[in-house]
Scaffold this active site. Structure first.
Site, PDB file in Angstrom:
ATOM      1  N   TYR A  20       0.850  -1.185  -0.042  1.00  0.00           N
ATOM      2  CA  TYR A  20      -0.021  -0.002  -0.220  1.00  0.00           C
ATOM      3  C   TYR A  20       0.897   1.382  -0.103  1.00  0.00           C
ATOM      4  CZ  TYR A  20      -2.980  -3.816   1.453  1.00  0.00           C
ATOM      5  OH  TYR A  20      -3.859  -5.039   1.478  1.00  0.00           O
ATOM      6  N   TYR A 148     -12.983  -6.499   4.759  1.00  0.00           N
ATOM      7  CA  TYR A 148     -11.637  -6.621   3.890  1.00  0.00           C
ATOM      8  C   TYR A 148     -11.535  -7.909   3.923  1.00  0.00           C
ATOM      9  CZ  TYR A 148      -6.935  -6.873   2.486  1.00  0.00           C
ATOM     10  OH  TYR A 148      -5.841  -7.152   1.788  1.00  0.00           O
ATOM     11  N   ASP A 249     -14.991 -15.594   6.569  1.00  0.00           N
ATOM     12  CA  ASP A 249     -13.609 -15.104   6.574  1.00  0.00           C
ATOM     13  C   ASP A 249     -13.106 -15.170   8.030  1.00  0.00           C
ATOM     14  OD1 ASP A 249     -11.132 -14.010   6.104  1.00  0.00           O
ATOM     15  OD2 ASP A 249     -11.668 -12.600   4.536  1.00  0.00           O
ATOM     16  N   LYS A 278      -3.081 -16.663   7.777  1.00  0.00           N
ATOM     17  CA  LYS A 278      -2.160 -15.915   8.845  1.00  0.00           C
ATOM     18  C   LYS A 278      -1.725 -16.747   9.839  1.00  0.00           C
ATOM     19  CE  LYS A 278      -4.353 -11.157   7.708  1.00  0.00           C
ATOM     20  NZ  LYS A 278      -3.293 -10.547   7.431  1.00  0.00           N
TER      21      LYS A 278
HETATM   22  C1  LIG Z   1     -10.093 -10.981   7.091  1.00  0.00           C
HETATM   23  C2  LIG Z   1      -9.060 -10.967   5.919  1.00  0.00           C
HETATM   24  N1  LIG Z   1      -9.342 -11.801   4.906  1.00  0.00           N
HETATM   25  C3  LIG Z   1      -8.261 -12.040   3.881  1.00  0.00           C
HETATM   26  C4  LIG Z   1      -6.869 -11.406   3.958  1.00  0.00           C
HETATM   27  C5  LIG Z   1      -5.964 -11.701   2.863  1.00  0.00           C
HETATM   28  O1  LIG Z   1      -5.105 -12.206   3.417  1.00  0.00           O
HETATM   29  P1  LIG Z   1      -3.752 -12.573   2.698  1.00  0.00           P
HETATM   30  O2  LIG Z   1      -3.288 -11.136   2.770  1.00  0.00           O
HETATM   31  O3  LIG Z   1      -2.749 -13.455   3.026  1.00  0.00           O
HETATM   32  O4  LIG Z   1      -3.817 -12.469   1.055  1.00  0.00           O
HETATM   33  C6  LIG Z   1      -6.770 -10.656   5.124  1.00  0.00           C
HETATM   34  C7  LIG Z   1      -5.395  -9.963   4.868  1.00  0.00           C
HETATM   35  O5  LIG Z   1      -5.323  -9.004   5.932  1.00  0.00           O
HETATM   36  C8  LIG Z   1      -7.749 -10.487   6.048  1.00  0.00           C
HETATM   37  O6  LIG Z   1      -7.469  -9.650   7.185  1.00  0.00           O
END
Ligand SMILES: Cc1ncc(COP(=O)(O)O)c(C=O)c1O
Length: 429
Positions: A20, A148, A249, A278
């Protein structure tokens, strides 16, 4: 700093994109030499206490002997093989563990190489499920604002439409539906207005909606907003009532961060599809997974379009699976719940006083996550070096100064981080 490190920073400035940022007006970056426990050692020898867990991932801290050993052991047999036509123990063990620790309904695992990709796979599964059921028009997703889900195009299309630069890509992004995000932080009840808005969108667009996608209880990079478990429960009820799939998610919230192993447990519900990533590998390697119920897996597998067309080159990478297995064992055999609870109490008592500063809009804490929301956007060029001066690694964005430290952080170290947050926020008041 030595000439070597200066050369590295200069090269970086000219050639490397960081997350970013603009290459022409880069944000400050600090060369780091090593990391151990909760300490990051910079090139000039300064030590910073980590408040970020490298974006939710390094829950056990850095350079952990058990995790190092797991990778070393796995290296002796194989670091990688393709997953097309081959399988291996680390992947099977990890799938078994994920099935064991998630809801009984979730029985099938797709290994992806990043969180964003696991979201792409989840979206594909949902659309393909309905196509396989003879309903190919169900291709739209319903979500809430301030979400997100990642930076790839499919994931980006369900991120908050305003803060994700959607306008720039609006002609190429899939068009989805966005309900109001709920305002029920710290409450038992759900936000009725937000639920009504959600239900209206669901009802009015049912013929095109394949699934709802949402981050359970905590909206991360879209605003660090928290909402009640009753709201999430209500979302599940509405998905059942209107017969759409629910994708949760848990890429950020998974593996204990909110006080339960998975945030959805607090609402006593189960998703049809679940994304994790993560902290899955304790922050060692990039790995994510999309789990789904037998209803979804068989719905696809026995339907008109039985083949799930996805297969990343590094799918189920053995090194990543091995370290994920070790990280999960470490977590499950630790007193993580106590650690998260202690961090939560400490964050509450040490951050709450920030509420007195004029610059502060709200202080919120959930599990091992502490957030100070400011009235105005922060100046990262000033704030990031200031945190470094104070010996804390905190990476604010937008108008949010927030932390989610490794679970192993000691109270004194956490106090150093929260004191730095307090001071920095007071300095802009
Ligand atoms: C809730 C959520 N979903 C998806 C992602 C995307 O994961 P990645 O950065 O491993 O592609 C993130 C990353 O910050 C996230 O916080």
């Amino acid at each position: 700093m030595s000439d070597n490190w200066n050369a590295l920073v200069n090269f970086d400035k000219q050639h490397l994109w960081h997350p970013y940022t603009s290459l022409s007006h880069p944000n400050p970056v600090f060369p780091i030499k090593s990391a151990s426990g909760v300490r990051l050692t910079l090139a000039d020898g300064r030590e910073l206490i980590d408040g970020m867990s490298s974006w939710w991932a390094a829950v056990h801290g850095y350079n952990h002997p058990t995790l190092n050993a797991a990778i070393g052991d796995q290296l002796k047999s194989m670091s990688h093989v393709m997953f097309g036509g081959l399988t291996h123990q680390p992947a099977v063990d990890l799938a078994q563990k994920l099935i064991d620790i998630t809801h009984d309904d979730l029985q099938h695992v797709f290994f992806a190489d990043s969180g964003s990709v696991s979201v792409e796979v989840a979206i594909k599964m949902a659309i393909q499920y309905w196509a396989s059921q003879g309903q190919p028009k169900k291709q739209c997703l319903l979500t809430i604002k301030n979400g997100y889900h990642g930076d790839t195009f499919g994931a980006m299309a369900v991120c908050d439409p305003d803060n994700g630069m959607h306008h720039l890509f609006s002609d190429v992004l899939a068009q989805h539906l966005f309900a109001q995000s709920p305002n029920c932080y710290g409450q038992e009840h759900y936000d009725k207005e937000a639920i009504n808005d959600f239900e209206q969108l669901l009802k009015n667009n049912l013929s095109s909606i394949a699934a709802v996608i949402i981050e359970p209880l905590v909206q991360g990079a879209g605003g660090m907003r928290f909402y009640s478990a009753t709201y999430l429960k209500k979302i599940r009820e509405l998905c059942d009532e209107y017969d759409v799939l629910l994708i949760l998610d848990e890429i950020a919230t998974g593996f204990g961060r909110t006080g339960t192993l998975f945030a959805y447990e607090q609402a006593n519900i189960a998703p049809d599809i679940l994304c994790v990533g993560k902290a899955l590998t304790g922050g060692y390697l990039s790995l994510a997974a999309t789990l789904c119920s037998s209803k979804v897996a068989n719905g696809i597998g026995n339907g008109k379009y039985p083949t799930l067309m996805h297969g990343p080159t590094f799918m189920a990478n053995p090194l990543a699976c091995a370290v994920a297995n070790a990280s999960l064992d470490l977590l499950l055999h630790s007193s993580w719940q106590q650690c998260v609870n202690d961090i939560e109490q400490q964050l509450k008592s040490e951050l709450q006083p920030c509420q007195q500063f004029n610059s502060v809009k709200e202080v919120r804490v959930k599990g091992a996550i502490g957030v100070i929301e400011l009235h105005k956007p922060i100046d990262i060029h000033w704030m990031q070096p200031r945190f470094v001066e104070l010996g804390a690694w905190v990476r604010p964005f937008s108008n949010l100064v927030y932390v989610m430290p490794p679970y192993i952080i000691e109270p004194d170290d956490l106090s150093l981080v929260t004191s730095a947050m307090k001071l920095v926020v007071s300095e802009i008041s």
